[in-house]
Scaffold this motif. Structure first.
Motif, PDB file in Angstrom:
ATOM      1  N   ILE A   2      -3.541   6.383   5.977  1.00  0.00           N
ATOM      2  CA  ILE A   2      -3.318   7.040   7.362  1.00  0.00           C
ATOM      3  C   ILE A   2      -2.411   8.393   7.385  1.00  0.00           C
ATOM      4  N   TYR A   3      -3.231   9.345   7.518  1.00  0.00           N
ATOM      5  CA  TYR A   3      -2.109  10.632   7.407  1.00  0.00           C
ATOM      6  C   TYR A   3      -1.332  10.866   8.753  1.00  0.00           C
ATOM      7  N   ALA A   4      -1.786  10.396   9.925  1.00  0.00           N
ATOM      8  CA  ALA A   4      -1.240  10.604  11.085  1.00  0.00           C
ATOM      9  C   ALA A   4      -2.086   9.746  12.070  1.00  0.00           C
ATOM     10  N   PRO A   5      -1.382   9.173  13.252  1.00  0.00           N
ATOM     11  CA  PRO A   5      -2.324   8.518  14.273  1.00  0.00           C
ATOM     12  C   PRO A   5      -3.508   9.429  14.530  1.00  0.00           C
ATOM     13  N   GLY A   6      -4.522   8.780  14.424  1.00  0.00           N
ATOM     14  CA  GLY A   6      -5.819   9.658  14.652  1.00  0.00           C
ATOM     15  C   GLY A   6      -6.399  10.079  13.611  1.00  0.00           C
ATOM     16  N   VAL A   7      -5.763  10.257  12.192  1.00  0.00           N
ATOM     17  CA  VAL A   7      -6.182  10.918  11.319  1.00  0.00           C
ATOM     18  C   VAL A   7      -6.298  10.171   9.783  1.00  0.00           C
TER      19      VAL A   7
ATOM     20  N   ARG B 252      -5.146  17.448  19.714  1.00  0.00           N
ATOM     21  CA  ARG B 252      -5.378  16.217  19.065  1.00  0.00           C
ATOM     22  C   ARG B 252      -6.546  15.450  19.817  1.00  0.00           C
ATOM     23  N   LYS B 253      -7.637  15.994  20.082  1.00  0.00           N
ATOM     24  CA  LYS B 253      -8.932  15.353  20.874  1.00  0.00           C
ATOM     25  C   LYS B 253      -9.282  14.274  19.890  1.00  0.00           C
ATOM     26  N   GLY B 254      -9.597  12.979  20.354  1.00  0.00           N
ATOM     27  CA  GLY B 254     -10.282  12.248  19.741  1.00  0.00           C
ATOM     28  C   GLY B 254      -9.582  11.786  18.111  1.00  0.00           C
ATOM     29  N   THR B 255     -10.357  11.242  17.419  1.00  0.00           N
ATOM     30  CA  THR B 255      -9.809  10.980  15.940  1.00  0.00           C
ATOM     31  C   THR B 255     -10.775  11.290  14.942  1.00  0.00           C
ATOM     32  N   PHE B 256     -10.319  11.498  13.705  1.00  0.00           N
ATOM     33  CA  PHE B 256     -11.245  11.770  12.657  1.00  0.00           C
ATOM     34  C   PHE B 256     -10.906  11.190  11.558  1.00  0.00           C
ATOM     35  N   HIS B 257     -11.880  10.897  10.507  1.00  0.00           N
ATOM     36  CA  HIS B 257     -11.730  10.223   9.032  1.00  0.00           C
ATOM     37  C   HIS B 257     -12.404  11.331   8.342  1.00  0.00           C
ATOM     38  N   PHE B 258     -11.411  11.583   7.197  1.00  0.00           N
ATOM     39  CA  PHE B 258     -11.842  12.716   6.195  1.00  0.00           C
ATOM     40  C   PHE B 258     -12.019  11.942   5.057  1.00  0.00           C
ATOM     41  N   THR B 259     -13.112  12.104   4.327  1.00  0.00           N
ATOM     42  CA  THR B 259     -13.725  11.565   3.035  1.00  0.00           C
ATOM     43  C   THR B 259     -13.894  12.933   2.169  1.00  0.00           C
ATOM     44  N   SER B 260     -13.294  12.815   0.969  1.00  0.00           N
ATOM     45  CA  SER B 260     -13.384  13.937  -0.018  1.00  0.00           C
ATOM     46  C   SER B 260     -13.816  13.281  -1.173  1.00  0.00           C
ATOM     47  N   PHE B 261     -14.777  13.963  -1.984  1.00  0.00           N
ATOM     48  CA  PHE B 261     -15.352  13.576  -3.253  1.00  0.00           C
ATOM     49  C   PHE B 261     -14.787  14.456  -4.241  1.00  0.00           C
ATOM     50  N   GLU B 262     -13.887  14.179  -5.263  1.00  0.00           N
ATOM     51  CA  GLU B 262     -13.174  14.998  -6.322  1.00  0.00           C
ATOM     52  C   GLU B 262     -13.604  14.242  -7.650  1.00  0.00           C
ATOM     53  N   GLY B 263     -14.115  15.047  -8.551  1.00  0.00           N
ATOM     54  CA  GLY B 263     -14.033  14.676  -9.883  1.00  0.00           C
ATOM     55  C   GLY B 263     -13.063  14.658 -10.828  1.00  0.00           C
ATOM     56  N   PHE B 264     -11.901  15.877 -10.550  1.00  0.00           N
ATOM     57  CA  PHE B 264     -10.895  16.188 -11.270  1.00  0.00           C
ATOM     58  C   PHE B 264      -9.598  16.255 -10.336  1.00  0.00           C
ATOM     59  N   PRO B 265      -9.172  15.089 -10.045  1.00  0.00           N
ATOM     60  CA  PRO B 265      -8.104  15.079  -8.926  1.00  0.00           C
ATOM     61  C   PRO B 265      -6.814  15.730  -9.510  1.00  0.00           C
ATOM     62  N   LEU B 266      -6.062  16.520  -8.865  1.00  0.00           N
ATOM     63  CA  LEU B 266      -5.041  17.315  -9.087  1.00  0.00           C
ATOM     64  C   LEU B 266      -3.624  16.314  -8.878  1.00  0.00           C
ATOM     65  N   THR B 267      -2.670  16.521  -9.389  1.00  0.00           N
ATOM     66  CA  THR B 267      -1.582  15.920  -9.173  1.00  0.00           C
ATOM     67  C   THR B 267      -0.583  16.392  -7.906  1.00  0.00           C
ATOM     68  N   ALA B 268       0.028  15.758  -7.182  1.00  0.00           N
ATOM     69  CA  ALA B 268       0.694  16.070  -6.000  1.00  0.00           C
ATOM     70  C   ALA B 268       1.503  17.187  -6.327  1.00  0.00           C
ATOM     71  N   ASP B 269       2.151  17.385  -7.526  1.00  0.00           N
ATOM     72  CA  ASP B 269       3.043  18.451  -7.944  1.00  0.00           C
ATOM     73  C   ASP B 269       2.304  19.962  -7.934  1.00  0.00           C
TER      74      ASP B 269
END
Length: 229
Positions: free
Chosen positions: A130-135, A81-98
């Motif tokens: 926030i997905y988790a502390p640091g992410v 868990r070194k440092g922190t990160f921000h994850f940005t994704s570009f999605e044209g056709f988002p799926l459902t969580a299911d």
């Protein structure tokens, strides 16, 4: 559009059911091993997890089931868990969580990481979550030809993971590759599974230093690039 269940089918493999886009006639990840593909192409291709520490901004074209994000989180955890990160994704056709939940079932080694993503799935589609502390995760939906030029940030590392350039040419056009370069931090890196000549040329014309390296599985080559300034 959130619900893309009518636009995909499922293909049975030895590792489980893999979603396949009917619109682009392409699987969402390798039919051989999605996790291994991500580690080889996107993590190794961007010298991760060695670059974890401090703060790093990772960006992606094509969020899909979120598998690349989850594999990155797992690598970050394994690295201490070194440092922190921000994850940005570009999605044209988002799926459902299911749909994502069904796809994740094949990757039991992810443990609780996948359910944790599903718990913030809709929130991440609306803005940074926030997905988790640091992410932190954010998924920017819409046509990348419009959303990426309007983005007001730069990435230290890029995962270019849209559907095949032959089947989704708009996402791999010279204009999008130029936008990727424009939104790459100095000395930032880019990795993609494709070695298509027009993609490599577009990245070079955008001012990046491009190399062809061994690919994953059935793909002989992949592409890496770096912004030298």
């Amino acid at each position: 559009m959130r619900d893309q269940t009518t636009d995909l089918t499922w293909r049975k493999t030895d590792l489980g059911d893999v979603p396949v886009s009917t619109q682009f006639d392409d699987p969402y990840y390798s039919l051989d091993n999605g996790l291994a593909e991500t580690r080889h192409v996107f993590l190794d291709g961007n010298d991760l997890p060695a670059r974890f520490g401090g703060h790093i901004h990772i960006a992606e074209l094509g969020f899909g089931t979120g598998l690349n994000f989850l594999t990155t989180v797992q690598a970050w955890i394994d690295a201490g868990r070194k440092g922190t990160f921000h994850f940005t994704s570009f999605e044209g056709f988002p799926l459902t969580a299911d749909v994502a939940r069904t796809a994740h079932a094949a990757f039991t080694e992810l443990g609780d990481l996948a359910p944790q993503l599903l718990s913030i799935w809709d929130d991440a589609m609306e803005g940074p979550a926030i997905y988790a502390p640091g992410v932190t995760l954010e998924v920017i939906t819409g046509d990348v030809r419009e959303t990426l030029p309007a983005w007001d940030a730069q990435a230290d590392a890029w995962f270019l993971d849209g559907f095949s350039p032959a089947k989704n040419p708009e996402m791999w056009g010279a204009d999008v590759m130029q936008s990727v370069a424009n939104h790459t931090a100095p000395h930032g890196t880019i990795a993609t599974y494709t070695a298509a000549g027009h993609v490599r040329r577009a990245l070079e014309e955008a001012g990046l230093t491009v190399t062809r390296t061994p690919g994953f599985g059935r793909k002989r080559h992949m592409t890496r690039a770096v912004k030298d300034i």
